[in-house]
Write a protein that holds these residues in place. Structure first.
Motif, PDB file in Angstrom:
ATOM      1  N   ASN A   4       9.452   3.644 -17.543  1.00 18.17           N
ATOM      2  CA  ASN A   4       8.437   4.664 -17.788  1.00 18.17           C
ATOM      3  C   ASN A   4       7.057   4.269 -17.280  1.00 18.17           C
ATOM      4  OD1 ASN A   4       7.973   2.654 -19.606  1.00 18.17           O
ATOM      5  ND2 ASN A   4       7.728   3.992 -21.404  1.00 18.17           N
ATOM      6  N   ASP A   5       6.956   3.113 -16.623  1.00 18.17           N
ATOM      7  CA  ASP A   5       5.678   2.723 -16.040  1.00 18.17           C
ATOM      8  C   ASP A   5       5.426   3.515 -14.762  1.00 18.17           C
ATOM      9  OD1 ASP A   5       5.759  -0.789 -16.973  1.00 18.17           O
ATOM     10  OD2 ASP A   5       4.932   0.953 -18.012  1.00 18.17           O
ATOM     11  N   THR A   6       4.180   3.549 -14.346  1.00 17.03           N
ATOM     12  CA  THR A   6       3.773   4.388 -13.224  1.00 17.03           C
ATOM     13  C   THR A   6       4.073   3.741 -11.883  1.00 17.03           C
ATOM     14  OG1 THR A   6       1.969   5.257 -14.579  1.00 17.03           O
ATOM     15  CG2 THR A   6       1.808   5.592 -12.205  1.00 17.03           C
ATOM     16  N   ARG A   7       4.695   4.497 -10.974  1.00 16.45           N
ATOM     17  CA  ARG A   7       4.774   4.081  -9.572  1.00 16.45           C
ATOM     18  C   ARG A   7       3.534   4.626  -8.886  1.00 16.45           C
ATOM     19  NH1 ARG A   7       9.341   1.869  -7.460  1.00 16.45           N
ATOM     20  NH2 ARG A   7       8.759   2.432  -5.329  1.00 16.45           N
ATOM     21  N   LEU A   8       2.745   3.713  -8.375  1.00 15.79           N
ATOM     22  CA  LEU A   8       1.494   4.100  -7.755  1.00 15.79           C
ATOM     23  C   LEU A   8       1.685   4.476  -6.294  1.00 15.79           C
ATOM     24  CD1 LEU A   8      -0.755   1.231  -9.163  1.00 15.79           C
ATOM     25  CD2 LEU A   8      -0.479   3.537 -10.094  1.00 15.79           C
ATOM     26  N   ARG A   9       0.823   5.341  -5.814  1.00 20.22           N
ATOM     27  CA  ARG A   9       0.753   5.656  -4.393  1.00 20.22           C
ATOM     28  C   ARG A   9      -0.225   4.670  -3.762  1.00 20.22           C
ATOM     29  NH1 ARG A   9      -1.602  11.435  -4.991  1.00 20.22           N
ATOM     30  NH2 ARG A   9      -2.709  10.193  -6.574  1.00 20.22           N
ATOM     31  N   VAL A  10       0.289   3.838  -2.867  1.00 20.37           N
ATOM     32  CA  VAL A  10      -0.525   2.793  -2.247  1.00 20.37           C
ATOM     33  C   VAL A  10      -0.720   3.114  -0.773  1.00 20.37           C
ATOM     34  CG1 VAL A  10      -0.714   0.345  -1.693  1.00 20.37           C
ATOM     35  CG2 VAL A  10       0.337   1.063  -3.861  1.00 20.37           C
ATOM     36  N   ALA A  11      -1.969   3.173  -0.336  1.00 22.88           N
ATOM     37  CA  ALA A  11      -2.291   3.346   1.084  1.00 22.88           C
ATOM     38  C   ALA A  11      -2.856   2.027   1.600  1.00 22.88           C
ATOM     39  CB  ALA A  11      -3.304   4.470   1.280  1.00 22.88           C
ATOM     40  N   ILE A  12      -2.228   1.491   2.636  1.00 25.85           N
ATOM     41  CA  ILE A  12      -2.697   0.258   3.265  1.00 25.85           C
ATOM     42  C   ILE A  12      -3.224   0.601   4.646  1.00 25.85           C
ATOM     43  CG2 ILE A  12      -2.036  -2.026   4.114  1.00 25.85           C
ATOM     44  CD1 ILE A  12       0.055  -2.134   1.915  1.00 25.85           C
ATOM     45  N   VAL A  13      -4.455   0.225   4.924  1.00 23.61           N
ATOM     46  CA  VAL A  13      -5.092   0.525   6.207  1.00 23.61           C
ATOM     47  C   VAL A  13      -5.025  -0.725   7.078  1.00 23.61           C
ATOM     48  CG1 VAL A  13      -7.187   1.291   7.356  1.00 23.61           C
ATOM     49  CG2 VAL A  13      -6.615   2.176   5.073  1.00 23.61           C
ATOM     50  N   GLY A  14      -4.154  -0.696   8.086  1.00 23.24           N
ATOM     51  CA  GLY A  14      -3.984  -1.826   8.986  1.00 23.24           C
ATOM     52  C   GLY A  14      -2.620  -2.476   8.849  1.00 23.24           C
ATOM     53  N   SER A  15      -1.980  -2.759   9.996  1.00 18.16           N
ATOM     54  CA  SER A  15      -0.631  -3.333   9.983  1.00 18.16           C
ATOM     55  C   SER A  15      -0.615  -4.756  10.521  1.00 18.16           C
ATOM     56  CB  SER A  15       0.324  -2.471  10.815  1.00 18.16           C
ATOM     57  OG  SER A  15       0.037  -2.600  12.206  1.00 18.16           O
ATOM     58  N   GLY A  16      -1.708  -5.479  10.308  1.00 19.90           N
ATOM     59  CA  GLY A  16      -1.729  -6.883  10.670  1.00 19.90           C
ATOM     60  C   GLY A  16      -1.063  -7.731   9.605  1.00 19.90           C
ATOM     61  N   ILE A  17      -1.357  -9.009   9.617  1.00 17.49           N
ATOM     62  CA  ILE A  17      -0.712  -9.943   8.693  1.00 17.49           C
ATOM     63  C   ILE A  17      -0.994  -9.569   7.247  1.00 17.49           C
ATOM     64  CG2 ILE A  17      -0.744 -12.334   7.899  1.00 17.49           C
ATOM     65  CD1 ILE A  17      -1.251 -13.087  10.881  1.00 17.49           C
ATOM     66  N   ALA A 134       8.365   0.364   2.838  1.00 16.99           N
ATOM     67  CA  ALA A 134       7.065   0.961   3.142  1.00 16.99           C
ATOM     68  C   ALA A 134       7.214   1.944   4.292  1.00 16.99           C
ATOM     69  CB  ALA A 134       6.058  -0.121   3.510  1.00 16.99           C
ATOM     70  N   THR A 135       6.452   3.025   4.242  1.00 20.31           N
ATOM     71  CA  THR A 135       6.407   3.999   5.328  1.00 20.31           C
ATOM     72  C   THR A 135       5.324   3.579   6.312  1.00 20.31           C
ATOM     73  OG1 THR A 135       7.123   5.793   3.874  1.00 20.31           O
ATOM     74  CG2 THR A 135       5.985   6.409   5.919  1.00 20.31           C
ATOM     75  N   MET A 136       5.657   3.540   7.609  1.00 22.24           N
ATOM     76  CA  MET A 136       4.698   3.152   8.634  1.00 22.24           C
ATOM     77  C   MET A 136       4.219   4.401   9.373  1.00 22.24           C
ATOM     78  SD  MET A 136       4.704  -0.124   8.126  1.00 22.24           S
ATOM     79  CE  MET A 136       3.571  -0.509   9.475  1.00 22.24           C
ATOM     80  N   VAL A 137       2.915   4.559   9.484  1.00 23.87           N
ATOM     81  CA  VAL A 137       2.304   5.656  10.233  1.00 23.87           C
ATOM     82  C   VAL A 137       1.512   5.032  11.373  1.00 23.87           C
ATOM     83  CG1 VAL A 137       0.699   7.590  10.174  1.00 23.87           C
ATOM     84  CG2 VAL A 137       2.164   7.120   8.186  1.00 23.87           C
ATOM     85  N   TRP A 138       1.939   5.267  12.608  1.00 17.62           N
ATOM     86  CA  TRP A 138       1.322   4.661  13.781  1.00 17.62           C
ATOM     87  C   TRP A 138       0.370   5.635  14.457  1.00 17.62           C
ATOM     88  CZ3 TRP A 138       2.445  -0.280  13.498  1.00 17.62           C
ATOM     89  CH2 TRP A 138       3.679  -0.684  12.972  1.00 17.62           C
ATOM     90  N   ASN A 139      -0.564   5.100  15.229  1.00 21.87           N
ATOM     91  CA  ASN A 139      -1.496   5.899  16.036  1.00 21.87           C
ATOM     92  C   ASN A 139      -2.300   6.891  15.204  1.00 21.87           C
ATOM     93  OD1 ASN A 139      -0.659   4.803  18.622  1.00 21.87           O
ATOM     94  ND2 ASN A 139       1.254   5.932  18.315  1.00 21.87           N
ATOM     95  N   ASN A 140      -2.630   6.504  13.990  1.00 20.31           N
ATOM     96  CA  ASN A 140      -3.395   7.405  13.125  1.00 20.31           C
ATOM     97  C   ASN A 140      -4.079   6.577  12.038  1.00 20.31           C
ATOM     98  OD1 ASN A 140      -4.453   9.854  12.314  1.00 20.31           O
ATOM     99  ND2 ASN A 140      -2.616  10.513  11.215  1.00 20.31           N
ATOM    100  N   GLY A 141      -5.076   5.812  12.447  1.00 17.23           N
ATOM    101  CA  GLY A 141      -5.758   4.935  11.509  1.00 17.23           C
ATOM    102  C   GLY A 141      -6.757   5.680  10.644  1.00 17.23           C
ATOM    103  N   ALA A 142      -7.295   4.982   9.653  1.00 16.54           N
ATOM    104  CA  ALA A 142      -8.275   5.581   8.748  1.00 16.54           C
ATOM    105  C   ALA A 142      -9.680   5.399   9.306  1.00 16.54           C
ATOM    106  CB  ALA A 142      -8.170   4.942   7.370  1.00 16.54           C
ATOM    107  N   ILE A 143     -10.478   6.451   9.221  1.00 16.45           N
ATOM    108  CA  ILE A 143     -11.853   6.401   9.732  1.00 16.45           C
ATOM    109  C   ILE A 143     -12.881   6.618   8.637  1.00 16.45           C
ATOM    110  CG2 ILE A 143     -11.215   7.076  12.074  1.00 16.45           C
ATOM    111  CD1 ILE A 143     -12.101   9.936  11.371  1.00 16.45           C
ATOM    112  N   ASP A 144     -12.433   7.012   7.456  1.00 16.04           N
ATOM    113  CA  ASP A 144     -13.377   7.223   6.364  1.00 16.04           C
ATOM    114  C   ASP A 144     -12.667   6.977   5.042  1.00 16.04           C
ATOM    115  OD1 ASP A 144     -15.761   7.727   5.128  1.00 16.04           O
ATOM    116  OD2 ASP A 144     -15.806   9.883   5.545  1.00 16.04           O
ATOM    117  N   LEU A 145     -13.465   6.664   4.033  1.00 14.28           N
ATOM    118  CA  LEU A 145     -12.910   6.302   2.728  1.00 14.28           C
ATOM    119  C   LEU A 145     -13.842   6.765   1.621  1.00 14.28           C
ATOM    120  CD1 LEU A 145     -11.164   4.553   0.704  1.00 14.28           C
ATOM    121  CD2 LEU A 145     -12.657   2.636   1.330  1.00 14.28           C
ATOM    122  N   ASP A 146     -13.268   7.408   0.609  1.00 16.79           N
ATOM    123  CA  ASP A 146     -13.939   7.658  -0.655  1.00 16.79           C
ATOM    124  C   ASP A 146     -13.280   6.729  -1.662  1.00 16.79           C
ATOM    125  OD1 ASP A 146     -14.649   8.552  -3.232  1.00 16.79           O
ATOM    126  OD2 ASP A 146     -14.986  10.591  -2.529  1.00 16.79           O
TER     127      ASP A 146
END
Length: 416
Positions: A4-17, A134-146
């Motif tokens: 019953n614990d929460t699965r969080l939505r995690v966004a990681i910006v960058g696919s380096g090490i 993990a889901t990988m999204v290529w050629n579409n990096g993040a340019i802004d953040l709130d």
């Protein structure tokens, strides 16, 4: 984590090490998506990377497969002067001393294995079936953040909302200044690093045989760090260590910057000019210079680092890797700090974590990781202008004995 614990939505910006290691850790309990501005092959190349015990014990806990990466365990180091005269030799097992090995691998092979750990089916890694890749999204990096809301804006204009945003987009981060109250940029150190990797086959064709110090490693089946020191006040240093099961050799040539270029400031893999490097090292041994001549790729990087940041976190976002603490490779700790950062995010996988608890957990991560990375940065800076390899490696104990975030918190609790 209980059902019953929460699965969080995690966004990681960058696919380096840092980003891929974080994805491997966080996929165990959460839904992870990695956003990368480049192609799947981004940040790969023919250069080497070394991982010390402070990160290899973490890599091993993640299921990192050294055989897949062609990793070479290094059993010590030796040092010679620019004419090849031996200065000293140190043989010891870091696994015996620190409980984990010092290993080297081709950067592309290392990153490929991290990508596998982040995206392979859970069963292939011995993980619970709920540990979705993990889901990988290529050629579409993040340019802004709130950071407060956890919203990121991607290059295609779309907006993604997450419970946690991991900013791992490198030394020239596009999002770092969305977390800090004042803009911060990397600073130059006055040193340049030329990085190459050369195959045993190419060297044997050029020299008729391998240099004795490389052949010794092949015969023993045991790698080591080989350092060539100028010892003439110029700060010139060459570090060589084996890759791909001893069939390749990585070489890093460090010297005072002669000419500043936008390409070598903005990128760590800009093309270099062999003739220019050979001129800098004209008084070094002929075999060494021949190895540089026959290398397929020569990459130049003006060494830069970051001043310690006032904070790594804001709201639901945290900086990790070079975005948080870029440092020079003179103690080989940059990638190791990235792995340590990923391990720090284990606090998000502990029982009872909820969306509401994320900002406070990130502050706890920072409270451990920021002082640790700052200390290693200062250790690295203290060795940047000296010639003695012995001095460069005098801080092994301090660097290599990090017990991970859970171990650190346990130590702090016991001491309080």
């Amino acid at each position: 984590m209980a059902a019953n614990d929460t699965r969080l939505r995690v966004a990681i910006v960058g696919s380096g090490i840092a980003g891929l290691a974080a994805a491997r850790i966080l996929r165990e309990q959460h839904d992870v998506t990695v956003y990368e501005r480049g192609e799947p092959s981004v940040a790969t190349g023919g250069q080497g990377i070394a991982n010390f015990p402070n990160s290899t014990h973490i890599l091993e806990s993640m299921g990192f497969d050294y055989s897949r990466a062609g990793s070479v365990e290094l059993g010590g180091w030796n040092s010679v002067d620019k004419h090849g005269k031996y200065l000293y030799n140190i043989d010891y097992s870091m696994r015996e001393r620190y409980g984990a090995p010092l290993v080297s691998h081709m950067r592309v092979d290392f990153r490929t294995e991290l990508l596998r750990l982040a995206t392979a089916p859970a069963g292939n890694l011995g993980l619970d079936a709920s540990a979705a890749p993990a889901t990988m999204v290529w050629n579409n990096g993040a340019i802004d953040l709130d950071a407060e809301s956890g919203r990121i804006t991607l290059e295609d204009g779309s907006v993604v909302e997450a419970d946690v945003v991991i900013v791992a987009d490198g030394i020239h981060s596009r999002l770092r200044n969305k977390i800090l109250s004042e803009p911060v940029s990397a600073q130059k150190t006055g040193l340049t690093c030329c990085r190459v990797a050369v195959s045993a086959e190419r060297v044997e064709q050029a020299l008729g045989k391998l240099p004795r110090w490389w052949q010794d490693q092949r015969e023993k089946g045991q790698g080591y760090m080989h350092l060539i020191e100028a010892l003439d006040g110029t700060s010139r240093l060459t570090v060589a260590y084996p890759l791909r099961n001893l069939t390749w050799m990585n070489m890093a040539w460090v010297f005072q910057t002669r000419k500043e270029r936008a390409s070598t400031t903005e990128s760590w893999h800009a093309d270099g000019d062999k003739d220019e490097i050979l001129e800098v090292y004209d008084d070094f041994g002929d075999d060494l210079k021949t190895m540089l001549r026959v290398a397929d790729q020569v990459k130049l990087w003006e060494l830069q680092d970051l001043e310690p940041l006032p904070t790594w976190t804001s709201g639901r976002a945290i900086l990790i890797g070079d975005a948080a603490h870029a440092m020079t490779p003179l103690q080989g700790q940059g990638s190791n700090m990235a792995i340590e950062d990923a391990d720090g995010l284990r606090l998000l996988t502990q029982p009872g974590v909820t969306r509401d608890s994320v900002p406070e957990i990130l502050k706890t991560v920072e409270s451990v990781r920021r002082p640790r990375a700052t200390k290693v940065l200062m250790n690295t800076r203290s060795t940047s202008k000296i010639s003695s390899a012995a001095d460069r490696y005098a801080k092994f104990d301090e660097n290599c004995t990090y017990p991970g975030i859970l171990g650190t918190l346990k130590q702090q609790a016991a001491a309080s």
